[in-house]
Design an enzyme around this catalytic site. Structure first.
Site, PDB file in Angstrom:
ATOM      1  N   GLY A 282       0.817  -1.212   0.000  1.00  0.00           N
ATOM      2  CA  GLY A 282       0.000   0.000   0.000  1.00  0.00           C
ATOM      3  C   GLY A 282       0.853   1.265   0.000  1.00  0.00           C
TER       4      GLY A 282
ATOM      5  N   ASP B 106      -9.484  -9.749   4.469  1.00  0.00           N
ATOM      6  CA  ASP B 106     -10.686  -8.885   4.420  1.00  0.00           C
ATOM      7  C   ASP B 106     -10.892  -8.254   3.042  1.00  0.00           C
ATOM      8  OD1 ASP B 106     -10.856  -9.398   7.128  1.00  0.00           O
ATOM      9  OD2 ASP B 106      -9.854  -7.536   7.696  1.00  0.00           O
TER      10      ASP B 106
ATOM     11  N   HIS C 247       5.390 -22.767   6.163  1.00  0.00           N
ATOM     12  CA  HIS C 247       6.800 -22.526   6.467  1.00  0.00           C
ATOM     13  C   HIS C 247       7.276 -23.637   7.387  1.00  0.00           C
ATOM     14  CE1 HIS C 247      10.552 -20.721   7.528  1.00  0.00           C
ATOM     15  NE2 HIS C 247      10.330 -19.731   6.680  1.00  0.00           N
TER      16      HIS C 247
ATOM     17  N   ARG D   6      10.293 -24.874   0.411  1.00  0.00           N
ATOM     18  CA  ARG D   6       9.535 -24.965   1.666  1.00  0.00           C
ATOM     19  C   ARG D   6       8.534 -26.116   1.694  1.00  0.00           C
ATOM     20  NH1 ARG D   6       8.669 -18.456   2.602  1.00  0.00           N
ATOM     21  NH2 ARG D   6      10.847 -18.141   3.157  1.00  0.00           N
TER      22      ARG D   6
ATOM     23  N   SER E  38       8.324 -12.088  -2.067  1.00  0.00           N
ATOM     24  CA  SER E  38       7.104 -11.372  -1.704  1.00  0.00           C
ATOM     25  C   SER E  38       7.412  -9.909  -1.386  1.00  0.00           C
ATOM     26  CB  SER E  38       6.466 -12.065  -0.509  1.00  0.00           C
ATOM     27  OG  SER E  38       5.458 -11.273  -0.017  1.00  0.00           O
TER      28      SER E  38
HETATM   29  C1  LIG Z   1       6.764 -13.753   9.869  1.00  0.00           C
HETATM   30  C2  LIG Z   1       6.867 -13.436   8.414  1.00  0.00           C
HETATM   31  C3  LIG Z   1       8.097 -13.342   7.803  1.00  0.00           C
HETATM   32  C4  LIG Z   1       8.206 -13.050   6.439  1.00  0.00           C
HETATM   33  N1  LIG Z   1       9.446 -12.933   5.858  1.00  0.00           N
HETATM   34  C5  LIG Z   1       9.535 -12.595   4.544  1.00  0.00           C
HETATM   35  C6  LIG Z   1      10.806 -12.388   3.932  1.00  0.00           C
HETATM   36  O1  LIG Z   1      11.851 -12.473   4.573  1.00  0.00           O
HETATM   37  N2  LIG Z   1      10.839 -12.075   2.620  1.00  0.00           N
HETATM   38  C7  LIG Z   1       9.713 -11.942   1.858  1.00  0.00           C
HETATM   39  O2  LIG Z   1       9.814 -11.661   0.659  1.00  0.00           O
HETATM   40  N3  LIG Z   1       8.493 -12.115   2.431  1.00  0.00           N
HETATM   41  C8  LIG Z   1       8.375 -12.419   3.742  1.00  0.00           C
HETATM   42  N4  LIG Z   1       7.140 -12.580   4.316  1.00  0.00           N
HETATM   43  C9  LIG Z   1       5.936 -12.293   3.514  1.00  0.00           C
HETATM   44  C10 LIG Z   1       5.749 -10.786   3.392  1.00  0.00           C
HETATM   45  O3  LIG Z   1       6.112 -10.147   4.583  1.00  0.00           O
HETATM   46  C11 LIG Z   1       4.307 -10.427   3.085  1.00  0.00           C
HETATM   47  O4  LIG Z   1       3.829 -11.217   2.023  1.00  0.00           O
HETATM   48  C12 LIG Z   1       4.188  -8.971   2.681  1.00  0.00           C
HETATM   49  O5  LIG Z   1       4.808  -8.150   3.637  1.00  0.00           O
HETATM   50  C13 LIG Z   1       2.732  -8.592   2.508  1.00  0.00           C
HETATM   51  O6  LIG Z   1       2.665  -7.205   2.320  1.00  0.00           O
HETATM   52  P1  LIG Z   1       1.285  -6.523   1.953  1.00  0.00           P
HETATM   53  O7  LIG Z   1       1.550  -5.061   1.886  1.00  0.00           O
HETATM   54  O8  LIG Z   1       0.690  -7.205   0.790  1.00  0.00           O
HETATM   55  O9  LIG Z   1       0.333  -6.845   3.192  1.00  0.00           O
HETATM   56  P2  LIG Z   1       0.476  -6.481   4.747  1.00  0.00           P
HETATM   57  O10 LIG Z   1       1.819  -6.046   5.133  1.00  0.00           O
HETATM   58  O11 LIG Z   1      -0.141  -7.645   5.430  1.00  0.00           O
HETATM   59  O12 LIG Z   1      -0.450  -5.226   4.895  1.00  0.00           O
HETATM   60  C14 LIG Z   1      -1.843  -5.328   4.823  1.00  0.00           C
HETATM   61  C15 LIG Z   1      -2.432  -3.999   5.216  1.00  0.00           C
HETATM   62  O13 LIG Z   1      -3.839  -4.042   5.040  1.00  0.00           O
HETATM   63  C16 LIG Z   1      -4.475  -3.566   6.193  1.00  0.00           C
HETATM   64  N5  LIG Z   1      -5.791  -4.215   6.278  1.00  0.00           N
HETATM   65  C17 LIG Z   1      -6.062  -5.545   6.349  1.00  0.00           C
HETATM   66  N6  LIG Z   1      -7.397  -5.718   6.467  1.00  0.00           N
HETATM   67  C18 LIG Z   1      -7.957  -4.487   6.443  1.00  0.00           C
HETATM   68  C19 LIG Z   1      -9.291  -3.997   6.555  1.00  0.00           C
HETATM   69  N7  LIG Z   1     -10.342  -4.798   6.705  1.00  0.00           N
HETATM   70  N8  LIG Z   1      -9.486  -2.657   6.498  1.00  0.00           N
HETATM   71  C20 LIG Z   1      -8.456  -1.808   6.362  1.00  0.00           C
HETATM   72  N9  LIG Z   1      -7.177  -2.208   6.287  1.00  0.00           N
HETATM   73  C21 LIG Z   1      -6.940  -3.525   6.322  1.00  0.00           C
HETATM   74  C22 LIG Z   1      -3.536  -3.917   7.327  1.00  0.00           C
HETATM   75  O14 LIG Z   1      -3.771  -3.099   8.445  1.00  0.00           O
HETATM   76  C23 LIG Z   1      -2.200  -3.617   6.668  1.00  0.00           C
HETATM   77  O15 LIG Z   1      -1.929  -2.243   6.730  1.00  0.00           O
HETATM   78  C24 LIG Z   1       7.024 -12.874   5.671  1.00  0.00           C
HETATM   79  C25 LIG Z   1       5.773 -12.973   6.293  1.00  0.00           C
HETATM   80  C26 LIG Z   1       5.688 -13.261   7.654  1.00  0.00           C
HETATM   81  C27 LIG Z   1       4.345 -13.383   8.284  1.00  0.00           C
END
Ligand SMILES: Cc1cc2nc3c(=O)[nH]c(=O)nc-3n(C[C@H](O)[C@H](O)[C@H](O)COP(=O)(O)OP(=O)(O)OC[C@H]3O[C@@H](n4cnc5c(N)ncnc54)[C@H](O)[C@@H]3O)c2cc1C
Length: 536
Positions: free
Chosen positions: A14, A209, A230, A267, A367
């Site tokens: 975002g 969501d 994982h 994995r 990711s």
């Molecule tokens: C423990 C862990 C370790 C990881 N390590 C790695 C790594 O080393 N390398 C790698 O490439 N990937 C890694 N990943 C995966 C990666 O972190 C995620 O896939 C990526 O950060 C997702 O980013 P995003 O912006 O799509 O979603 P998110 O970071 O999940 O953000 C989602 C956003 O949406 C908002 N949101 C959700 N629902 C609603 C709602 N109903 N209304 C309003 N807002 C909402 C949340 O508040 C948040 O701001 C890891 C994941 C985890 C869990």
């Protein structure tokens, strides 16, 4: 007021989209259920892939080849090519805005090996990579005076003739519903590993969501059955012990102290090997003692802290009890090459989308790359789309419908405790739609999900308050997970083969007939799951 681009979700995807859309001159607003710095992205530890070749020879071609191989033939080579070729530029952009990457002795961005790759490719910031990226992106948003509405929870999307016109939110501070209109919307709301409640590395935010709201609005979903487990979650909490621990030489041991798998295999392979040990009654451990205290404290300090805090174990001296848990969801909102969904003007990026780059299995480190590289692409494309939207439809029908839903929820009898059902759904998904899937178990799970869905009207609230009503939010999130469980389980049942992270008992190898993405949508209230060849 009608925004050009409304960005929902303030994680890495975002914020990157917001920066790019703003740079393109769009009038934008970012809305999220939490404060941006608390988004799930902050948990990423291992790193972000880019073939910089700072430690050993590497090339975007090798990165493309590894990603294609991991995708199991159901990703788009063109999208993968875009992602991997853009990766060095994305990492240099992050470096330029101040992400404090760890450095080599000659001051280049440091890189390390993650599983399933042929090269040392993951750029990292100790084991706080996601956190450093997210915080730097947020700093940058502040510098650019980007407008935020935090603690606004997405409920539904508004559409008119299959074009998105806005979204309805629940203001968590006031308890009001509010509709925000926009010419285009970017969903960046993260994945749905939260279905595996109690068996996931993710936080409680990951209930899909945005995916559920898009699905209700008529958007197509794809590859919902592909869930990455994982191998190394802490046994009793699911908290992730990063792949960087295995990349550095950590080994996996059973109760007899024997190794049983090549730890650097993808994995899914490692998770299945651990699962099979567990089915034999074995406990499984990660051993990093031989790396030594100095190495651990310098390179993977967070892993030591997590083990101490959540398992009372010091990995410098003790082996770490682990189990495979749901970690990343490859499926999500189906998007085209511009990252637009099947609803006009509705874009999706990051873990909530399926942009056909991960296919059947995501490579560790790809990711974070996707959220940065495609985050910028989504911002740019949504801003361009908005420029061509001239009408100002502000449909109020959805706002009224959503408000009525909240009012009904407030009035519903609290006869069935949905928290118990949430725990049950987690167990159900883990045991019956987990690492190894079986038709009869998937069918059982589907029936139970349908039964839970039919009881929703009896799952009311104990808190009827207006301010920070987490009981209400958790209830809505639970309903969203039930909404997504159906396409997940149905697609898993229909995919009678094993491919990447999807392993079906009785069908142990890939079947050419299923070298396709699954597409889920509803027609006359019926869930349809089709399979379609991915455009190369
Ligand atoms: C423990 C862990 C370790 C990881 N390590 C790695 C790594 O080393 N390398 C790698 O490439 N990937 C890694 N990943 C995966 C990666 O972190 C995620 O896939 C990526 O950060 C997702 O980013 P995003 O912006 O799509 O979603 P998110 O970071 O999940 O953000 C989602 C956003 O949406 C908002 N949101 C959700 N629902 C609603 C709602 N109903 N209304 C309003 N807002 C909402 C949340 O508040 C948040 O701001 C890891 C994941 C985890 C869990």
């Amino acid at each position: 007021m009608k925004y050009d681009v409304l960005i929902i979700g303030s994680g890495g995807a975002g914020l990157t989209a917001a920066l790019r859309a703003k740079e393109k001159g769009a009038n934008i607003l970012v809305v999220g259920e939490t404060y941006p710095t608390r988004s799930q992205t902050c948990m990423a530890q291992g790193g972000i892939n880019a073939a910089l070749g700072n430690v050993e020879n590497d090339s975007p071609e090798a990165h493309i080849a590894d990603t294609l191989k991991s995708s199991g033939g159901i990703a788009s080579e063109r999208m993968i090519r875009q992602l991997c070729e853009d990766a060095p530029k994305s990492v240099h952009w992050l470096d330029s805005i101040g992400v404090p990457f760890s450095r080599t002795e000659d001051a280049k961005i440091a890189q390390r090996r993650l599983g399933g790759t042929s090269g040392i490719r993951a750029c990292y910031s100790q084991d706080y990579t996601g956190l450093k990226i997210l915080h730097t992106l947020y700093d940058q948003c502040m510098k650019e005076a980007i407008a935020f509405k935090n603690e606004y929870f997405l409920l539904d999307l508004c559409t008119e003739n299959n074009q998105v016109t806005g979204a309805v939110f629940y203001n968590m501070r006031s308890g009001d519903t509010k509709t925000i209109h926009a010419k285009s919307i970017i969903l960046a709301t993260g994945g749905y590993s939260g279905l595996y409640y109690g068996y996931t590395t993710n936080t409680n935010q990951s209930t899909g969501d945005g995916i559920a709201a898009a699905f209700r609005a008529g958007a197509r979903l794809s590859n919902m059955e592909f869930i990455q487990f994982h191998p190394t979650g802490l046994k009793n909490s699911g908290i992730l012990i990063s792949e960087s621990a295995r990349g550095a030489g950590g080994t996996l041991l059973n109760s007899h102290g024997e190794r049983f798998v090549d730890e650097l295999k993808p994995r899914d392979v490692v998770s299945r090997a651990i699962w099979e040990e567990m089915q034999k009654g074995e406990d499984v451990f990660l051993d990093i003692r031989h790396l030594g205290e100095a190495y651990i404290d310098e390179n993977i300090p967070q892993e030591r802290k997590l083990c101490l805090t959540y398992a009372g174990i010091d990995p410098v001296h003790e082996v770490i009890p682990i189990a495979p848990v749901a970690h990343y969801t490859m499926g999500g909102i189906a998007v085209d090459e511009t990252l637009m969904s099947s609803i006009e003007g509705l874009f999706a990026v990051g873990e909530c989308s399926n942009a056909n780059v991960h296919g059947a299995n995501r490579l560790g480190g790809n990711s974070l790359l996707e959220i940065v590289s495609f985050g910028r692409k989504a911002g740019e494309n949504a801003a361009a789309f908005a420029q061509n939207v001239t009408d100002t439809i502000t449909n109020t029908e959805q706002s009224a419908k959503t408000k009525a839903y909240i009012d009904a929820l407030m009035e519903a009898p609290n006869e069935i405790n949905f928290y118990q059902k949430r725990t049950r759904l987690g167990e159900l998904c883990y045991q019956k739609a987990g690492i190894i899937k079986e038709a009869s178990l998937l069918e059982d799970a589907l029936h139970e999900v349908e039964a839970m869905t039919s009881q929703l009207h009896e799952m009311g609230l104990f808190d009827k308050g207006c301010t920070y009503n987490t009981n209400l939010i958790e209830r809505i999130k639970f309903e969203n997970t039930l909404t997504l469980a159906k396409p997940l389980l149905t697609a898993a049942l229909k995919r009678k083969e094993s491919r990447g992270a999807h392993f079906r008992k009785g069908y142990p190898v890939p079947d050419k007939a299923f070298e396709k993405v699954s597409i889920c949508y509803t027609k006359k209230n019926t869930l349809i799951v089709d399979f379609k060849k991915v455009a190369s």
